[in-house]
Design a protein around this motif. Structure first.
Motif, PDB file in Angstrom:
ATOM      1  N   VAL A 303     115.721  65.936  29.675  1.00 26.17           N
ATOM      2  CA  VAL A 303     114.897  65.220  30.851  1.00 26.17           C
ATOM      3  C   VAL A 303     115.225  65.909  32.091  1.00 26.17           C
ATOM      4  O   VAL A 303     114.433  65.643  32.960  1.00 26.17           O
ATOM      5  CB  VAL A 303     115.296  63.653  30.648  1.00 26.17           C
ATOM      6  CG1 VAL A 303     114.594  62.883  31.632  1.00 26.17           C
ATOM      7  CG2 VAL A 303     114.773  63.018  29.322  1.00 26.17           C
ATOM      8  N   THR A 306     112.741  66.969  35.089  1.00 22.44           N
ATOM      9  CA  THR A 306     111.405  66.442  34.779  1.00 22.44           C
ATOM     10  C   THR A 306     111.286  64.938  34.534  1.00 22.44           C
ATOM     11  O   THR A 306     110.408  64.224  33.980  1.00 22.44           O
ATOM     12  CB  THR A 306     110.942  67.083  33.364  1.00 22.44           C
ATOM     13  OG1 THR A 306     111.678  66.815  32.335  1.00 22.44           O
ATOM     14  CG2 THR A 306     110.693  68.590  33.612  1.00 22.44           C
ATOM     15  N   ILE A 310     108.343  62.463  32.759  1.00 16.44           N
ATOM     16  CA  ILE A 310     108.349  61.603  31.606  1.00 16.44           C
ATOM     17  C   ILE A 310     108.194  60.238  31.735  1.00 16.44           C
ATOM     18  O   ILE A 310     107.691  59.437  30.983  1.00 16.44           O
ATOM     19  CB  ILE A 310     109.925  61.905  30.869  1.00 16.44           C
ATOM     20  CG1 ILE A 310     109.728  63.405  30.609  1.00 16.44           C
ATOM     21  CG2 ILE A 310     110.150  61.187  29.852  1.00 16.44           C
ATOM     22  CD1 ILE A 310     111.114  64.034  30.033  1.00 16.44           C
ATOM     23  N   THR A 314     105.442  57.952  30.171  1.00 15.33           N
ATOM     24  CA  THR A 314     106.098  56.524  29.438  1.00 15.33           C
ATOM     25  C   THR A 314     105.446  55.382  30.243  1.00 15.33           C
ATOM     26  O   THR A 314     104.944  54.446  29.317  1.00 15.33           O
ATOM     27  CB  THR A 314     107.738  56.674  29.544  1.00 15.33           C
ATOM     28  OG1 THR A 314     108.146  57.743  29.109  1.00 15.33           O
ATOM     29  CG2 THR A 314     108.148  55.469  29.003  1.00 15.33           C
ATOM     30  N   THR A 381     106.968  59.377  22.283  1.00 14.48           N
ATOM     31  CA  THR A 381     108.397  59.708  22.168  1.00 14.48           C
ATOM     32  C   THR A 381     108.846  60.868  21.546  1.00 14.48           C
ATOM     33  O   THR A 381     109.650  61.850  22.128  1.00 14.48           O
ATOM     34  CB  THR A 381     109.382  58.559  21.991  1.00 14.48           C
ATOM     35  OG1 THR A 381     109.143  57.176  22.682  1.00 14.48           O
ATOM     36  CG2 THR A 381     111.127  58.872  22.167  1.00 14.48           C
ATOM     37  N   LEU A 384     107.080  63.962  23.274  1.00 10.81           N
ATOM     38  CA  LEU A 384     107.634  64.299  24.434  1.00 10.81           C
ATOM     39  C   LEU A 384     108.829  65.286  24.254  1.00 10.81           C
ATOM     40  O   LEU A 384     109.410  66.095  24.812  1.00 10.81           O
ATOM     41  CB  LEU A 384     108.119  63.021  25.006  1.00 10.81           C
ATOM     42  CG  LEU A 384     107.044  62.468  26.200  1.00 10.81           C
ATOM     43  CD1 LEU A 384     107.523  60.941  26.788  1.00 10.81           C
ATOM     44  CD2 LEU A 384     106.813  63.508  27.202  1.00 10.81           C
ATOM     45  N   GLN A 388     109.373  68.887  25.507  1.00  6.91           N
ATOM     46  CA  GLN A 388     110.526  69.475  26.215  1.00  6.91           C
ATOM     47  C   GLN A 388     111.105  70.656  25.752  1.00  6.91           C
ATOM     48  O   GLN A 388     111.741  71.493  26.079  1.00  6.91           O
ATOM     49  CB  GLN A 388     111.330  68.170  26.555  1.00  6.91           C
ATOM     50  CG  GLN A 388     111.148  67.169  27.471  1.00  6.91           C
ATOM     51  CD  GLN A 388     110.562  67.816  28.832  1.00  6.91           C
ATOM     52  OE1 GLN A 388     109.285  67.886  29.325  1.00  6.91           O
ATOM     53  NE2 GLN A 388     111.639  68.143  29.535  1.00  6.91           N
TER      54      GLN A 388
END
Length: 413
Positions: A303, A306, A310, A314, A381, A384, A388
Motif C-alpha cells: 500500500v 498508493t 486504494i 475502496t 480486495t 487490488l 499492486q
C-alpha cells in the motif's frame, strides 16, 4: 533487489522469502531473493493443474510484427514490460498506441485501472457464479436468520427491560441475556464472514488465471489458513476498538463533551488510515501462505505510496455496494412495514420492527443484497492485491507462466 515472495498457488507451501525448489543451503534471508530473477517456464503451476508447457524460444523479430512480449521488437523498454518501446501497435509500426495485454482470466496481465478492477470482480461473479453464489448465499442466510431472531426476541426483551415498572434485578438479567445473545450472533456473523472471505479469495485467485473452481476445492484450499485468517481478523478488530477506546474514553472519564468530540475526530481518520494500510493483509495471508504479522507487513509494503488510490477504489466500491444493497433492501422493508407492521402507526408504536412479516421481508432483501455485495467487495480486495504486486513486483510474469501464456515477457533482438 526485490524481496517479495512468489505467487503461491492455493494449497502450496509458504513462499515467503524463498523460491520453491531452491537448494536447501540457500538462506531464506540475507541472500539474493528469487523473485528478482525470472523463474524458468513452468516453475509455477496454476492451482489444480499440471505444470505449464515450456514455451518455444522467441522467433526473431520481423518488421511490422508489433513490439514487446506480443511478438515484435522492443526498444528502450524494461525486460518483460508491455509498455514503452516502438511507436506502434501489434500488426503495424509507425502508429501510436500500446499493445493489448494477455488476458487468460478475468483481468489483463498488466497494471489495472479502477474500472478494470471493478469489472474483474463482476466478471468473476458472472463467470463463476456456481461457485461464488452458494458460498455467499449460505453465509448471508445464516447471518440474517440470526439477526431476525435477535431483532424479534432480544429487542422485545430490551423494551421490557426499559419499562419503569420492571424491577432492577429483572432489568439486569434481561440486559445480560440480551448482551450474551448479541455477542453470540456477532461471533457467528464474523465467523461466517471469515469463511466466505477465505473461500472467495481462492476462487478469485483461480479466476485471474482463467481457471474455474468448485466450492469443495475452494474449501480445501482455504481451510489450512482459516485459523490464521481468524487471528488476523480478530487482531485488526481489537486494534480498531483499542484505538477508539484510547482516544474517546479520556473524554468520557473527564465528562467533557468537547474532549469526546475531539477524540472522535482524531479516531476516524486514524482508523481509516490503518484500515487501508492493512487492507491487503487478508489476500496476502491466503495466497502467500504467510503468518498474521507477515501479512500485515506485506500489506503495508504494497500500500505504501498508493494509499489514496486504494482508499478511493475502496470508497467507491463501498458506495456502489451500499447503493445496490439499499435498492434491494429498502423497498422490501417498506413493503413489510406497510403490509404487516401497521404502517406509520406501527412505526410510532414500535411494533413494526418486531412483526414477523416485516422482519421476514426485510431479511429476504438483506440475504439477496449480501449475496451480491459480499463477493464484489472480496473480489475488489483480491484484485487490488494482484494489481499492486503487478505494479511493484512484476507478478504478471509469474501469472502469465502459470496460465500457460507463451512468449510472455520475452524481448526481440
Amino acid at each position: 533487489m526485490n524481496d517479495s515472495p512468489g505467487w503461491a498457488s492455493p494449497g502450496s507451501s509458504p513462499s515467503d522469502g524463498e523460491r520453491p525448489g531452491a537448494p536447501s543451503d540457500q538462506p531464506a534471508s540475507g541472500g539474493p531473493k528469487w523473485s528478482a530473477e525470472q523463474p524458468p517456464p513452468g516453475d509455477w503451476s496454476a492451482p489444480g493443474a499440471g505444470p505449464a508447457p515450456t514455451p518455444p524460444p522467441p522467433a526473431p523479430p520481423q518488421q511490422g510484427q508489433g513490439w514487446g512480449p506480443y511478438g515484435g521488437q522492443q526498444h528502450g523498454a524494461p525486460y518483460g514490460s508491455p509498455y514503452g518501446g516502438q511507436y506502434g501497435y501489434p500488426g503495424g509500426p509507425g502508429q501510436w498506441g500500446k499493445p493489448p495485454a494477455a488476458k487468460p482470466g478475468v483481468i489483463p496481465l498488466r497494471p489495472l485501472d479502477m474500472g478494470e478492477i471493478l469489472d474483474g470482480a463482476v466478471a468473476t461473479m458472472r463467470a463463476h457464479w456456481r461457485s461464488v453464489l452458494p458460498i455467499t448465499l449460505v453465509v448471508a442466510t445464516v447471518v440474517q436468520v440470526l439477526s431476525l431472531l435477535l431483532q424479534k426476541y432480544v429487542m422485545s426483551d430490551l423494551a421490557l427491560a426499559t419499562d419503569p415498572a420492571a424491577d432492577i434485578e429483572q432489568t439486569i438479567n434481561t440486559l445480560g441475556t440480551a448482551s450474551a445473545v448479541t455477542a453470540g450472533a456477532l461471533f457467528i456473523q464474523a465467523l461466517g464472514g471469515i469463511v466466505a472471505t477465505a473461500m472467495l479469495t481462492m476462487i478469485f485467485s483461480r479466476a485471474v488465471l482463467g481457471n474455474s473452481s468448485t466450492v469443495s476445492a475452494a474449501w480445501r484450499d482455504a481451510r489450512p489458513q482459516l485459523l490464521r485468517l481468524t487471528g488476523l481478523t480478530l487482531l485488526m478488530g481489537l486494534g480498531l476498538i483499542s484505538l477508539v477506546t484510547v482516544l474517546i474514553v479520556p473524554g468520557l472519564l473527564a465528562r467533557s463533551a468537547g474532549l469526546v468530540v475531539l477524540g472522535g475526530f482524531a479516531a476516524v481518520p486514524l482508523a481509516t488510515w490503518l484500515w487501508i494500510k492493512f487492507g491487503l493483509a487478508s489476500p496476502a495471508l491466503m495466497l502467500e501462505k504467510s503468518t498474521v504479522f507477515t501479512s500485515l507487513r506485506r500489506s503495508s509494503k504494497l500500500v505504501k505510496g498508493t494509499w489514496w488510490r486504494i482508499f478511493g477504489i475502496t470508497l467507491l466500491t463501498g458506495i456502489i455496494t451500499g447503493i445496490i444493497a439499499a435498492i434491494i433492501v429498502w423497498p422490501l422493508t417498506f413493503l413489510g412495514v406497510a403490509l404487516f407492521g401497521g404502517g406509520m402507526g406501527g412505526l410510532q408504536a414500535g411494533t413494526a420492527s418486531t412483526a414477523w412479516g416485516a422482519l421476514i421481508l426485510s431479511g429476504i432483501g438483506a440475504i439477496i443484497a449480501q449475496t451480491i455485495v459480499m463477493p464484489m467487495q472480496s473480489g475488489v480486495t483480491v484484485l487490488l492485491y494482484v494489481d499492486q504486486r503487478i505494479r511493484r513486483e512484476g507478478l504478471d510474469l509469474e501469472l502469465a507462466r502459470a496460465a500457460g501464456v507463451e512468449n510472455y515477457g520475452t524481448t526481440g533482438g
